[in-house]
Design a protein around this motif. Structure first.
Motif, mmCIF file in Angstrom:
data_model
loop_
_atom_site.group_PDB
_atom_site.id
_atom_site.type_symbol
_atom_site.label_atom_id
_atom_site.label_comp_id
_atom_site.label_asym_id
_atom_site.label_seq_id
_atom_site.Cartn_x
_atom_site.Cartn_y
_atom_site.Cartn_z
ATOM 1 N N ALA A 9 -12.121 -0.579 7.840
ATOM 2 C CA ALA A 9 -12.243 0.745 7.217
ATOM 3 C C ALA A 9 -11.990 1.834 8.245
ATOM 4 O O ALA A 9 -11.281 2.814 7.980
ATOM 5 C CB ALA A 9 -13.631 0.914 6.596
ATOM 6 N N GLY A 10 -12.573 1.655 9.427
ATOM 7 C CA GLY A 10 -12.350 2.627 10.498
ATOM 8 C C GLY A 10 -10.905 2.697 10.924
ATOM 9 O O GLY A 10 -10.366 3.795 11.153
ATOM 10 N N VAL A 11 -10.247 1.546 11.008
ATOM 11 C CA VAL A 11 -8.828 1.512 11.385
ATOM 12 C C VAL A 11 -7.969 2.180 10.310
ATOM 13 O O VAL A 11 -7.036 2.930 10.621
ATOM 14 C CB VAL A 11 -8.364 0.058 11.613
ATOM 15 C CG1 VAL A 11 -6.847 -0.003 11.789
ATOM 16 C CG2 VAL A 11 -9.045 -0.530 12.837
ATOM 17 N N LEU A 170 -10.956 -0.700 -0.492
ATOM 18 C CA LEU A 170 -10.353 -1.987 -0.123
ATOM 19 C C LEU A 170 -10.008 -1.964 1.369
ATOM 20 O O LEU A 170 -8.834 -1.881 1.746
ATOM 21 C CB LEU A 170 -9.099 -2.255 -0.958
ATOM 22 C CG LEU A 170 -9.296 -2.437 -2.460
ATOM 23 C CD1 LEU A 170 -7.946 -2.445 -3.171
ATOM 24 C CD2 LEU A 170 -10.056 -3.729 -2.746
ATOM 25 N N PRO A 171 -11.015 -2.025 2.234
ATOM 26 C CA PRO A 171 -10.771 -1.896 3.678
ATOM 27 C C PRO A 171 -9.861 -2.976 4.254
ATOM 28 O O PRO A 171 -9.125 -2.711 5.197
ATOM 29 C CB PRO A 171 -12.179 -1.971 4.282
ATOM 30 C CG PRO A 171 -13.023 -2.604 3.225
ATOM 31 C CD PRO A 171 -12.446 -2.168 1.924
ATOM 32 N N LEU A 172 -9.902 -4.169 3.679
ATOM 33 C CA LEU A 172 -9.028 -5.233 4.166
ATOM 34 C C LEU A 172 -7.571 -4.853 3.957
ATOM 35 O O LEU A 172 -6.737 -4.984 4.867
ATOM 36 C CB LEU A 172 -9.340 -6.550 3.448
ATOM 37 C CG LEU A 172 -8.497 -7.771 3.870
ATOM 38 C CD1 LEU A 172 -8.683 -8.056 5.361
ATOM 39 C CD2 LEU A 172 -8.877 -8.992 3.044
ATOM 40 N N LEU A 173 -7.250 -4.360 2.772
ATOM 41 C CA LEU A 173 -5.884 -3.927 2.478
ATOM 42 C C LEU A 173 -5.512 -2.709 3.333
ATOM 43 O O LEU A 173 -4.373 -2.586 3.798
ATOM 44 C CB LEU A 173 -5.748 -3.591 1.000
ATOM 45 C CG LEU A 173 -4.359 -3.136 0.510
ATOM 46 C CD1 LEU A 173 -3.306 -4.180 0.849
ATOM 47 C CD2 LEU A 173 -4.389 -2.852 -0.986
ATOM 48 N N ALA A 174 -6.483 -1.828 3.562
ATOM 49 C CA ALA A 174 -6.241 -0.643 4.388
ATOM 50 C C ALA A 174 -5.871 -1.035 5.812
ATOM 51 O O ALA A 174 -4.995 -0.432 6.430
ATOM 52 C CB ALA A 174 -7.476 0.253 4.403
ATOM 53 N N GLY A 175 -6.531 -2.076 6.332
ATOM 54 C CA GLY A 175 -6.211 -2.557 7.671
ATOM 55 C C GLY A 175 -4.793 -3.093 7.758
ATOM 56 O O GLY A 175 -4.081 -2.839 8.740
ATOM 57 N N VAL A 176 -4.367 -3.806 6.722
ATOM 58 C CA VAL A 176 -3.005 -4.348 6.681
ATOM 59 C C VAL A 176 -1.996 -3.204 6.598
ATOM 60 O O VAL A 176 -0.978 -3.202 7.296
ATOM 61 C CB VAL A 176 -2.832 -5.301 5.475
ATOM 62 C CG1 VAL A 176 -1.375 -5.735 5.346
ATOM 63 C CG2 VAL A 176 -3.738 -6.519 5.631
ATOM 64 N N VAL A 177 -2.281 -2.243 5.734
ATOM 65 C CA VAL A 177 -1.394 -1.090 5.585
ATOM 66 C C VAL A 177 -1.275 -0.334 6.901
ATOM 67 O O VAL A 177 -0.183 0.086 7.300
ATOM 68 C CB VAL A 177 -1.911 -0.149 4.475
ATOM 69 C CG1 VAL A 177 -1.140 1.167 4.478
ATOM 70 C CG2 VAL A 177 -1.794 -0.824 3.113
#
Length: 203
Positions: A9-11, A170-177
């Protein structure tokens, strides 16, 4: 698992800072204040802890909201957008560091290590992406006389908004993006540098 989601989420929010500095700060502050839960009950507010208690307060949310509107609007004013880019990169890195630090509690116990990790991960991500937007805007100004900057500013605002919202829900998807965007920006920066070098050699 919640600690991994917190980091991602932070990333994601740090990456969004590379496009618009205040928008991800506003989204994070609003999400914390309202207690919005993301996928699987993930809550930003439950992860910030006591390190940055002011982040989810009402006055800060309002201040970030006003700053967001002003920043987005300023990027639609010709030449001011380029002027903003001169100070945006270091400011984006600071904002990205802050966003990463906000969601690192529980992962690292030492505050100095938190700041170092946040500066490397969050500040680095925001810096790379912001440098890419500066390079793209400079190229747009040089090749279109600034006419293409309107479209570029719109895309930047949309990507910043989408990435910030993904970081909340969706922090996991946000990290990938964030990773994909960072790689794309690095490639663009290198391509623009090669283009500028070829123009210098041609003249």
């Amino acid at each position: 698992m919640s600690e991994v989601l917190a980091v991602l989420a932070g990333v994601g929010l740090a990456a969004a800072c590379g496009f618009r500095i205040f928008l991800p700060l506003f989204v994070a502050s609003l999400a914390i204040q309202t207690g919005v839960d993301g996928f699987g009950g993930f809550s930003l507010g439950g992860l910030v802890g006591d390190d940055l208690p002011w982040l989810g307060t009402f006055p800060v949310t309002v201040a970030f909201g006003v700053a967001t509107v002003l920043e987005i609007g300023a990027y639609y004013v010709p030449w001011i957008d380029n002027a903003l880019d001169t100070i945006a990169t270091p400011t984006a890195m600071v904002a990205g560091t802050l966003m990463s630090f906000a969601f690192l509690p529980g992962v690292l116990d030492d505050s100095y290590l938190k700041w170092i990790a946040a500066a490397i991960v969050g500040g680095g991500t925001a810096g790379v992406i912001q440098s890419g937007t500066v390079a793209l805007r400079g190229t747009s100004t040089a090749t279109t006389g600034g006419l293409g900057n309107f479209l570029l500013s719109t895309v930047e605002a949309i990507v910043a908004t989408v990435t910030s919202v993904l970081a909340v829900f969706l922090p996991l998807l946000a990290g990938v993006v964030a990773l994909v965007i960072a790689i794309y920006m690095i490639r663009k920066i290198l391509a623009i540098r090669r283009w500028l070098r070829s123009r210098e050699e041609a003249t």
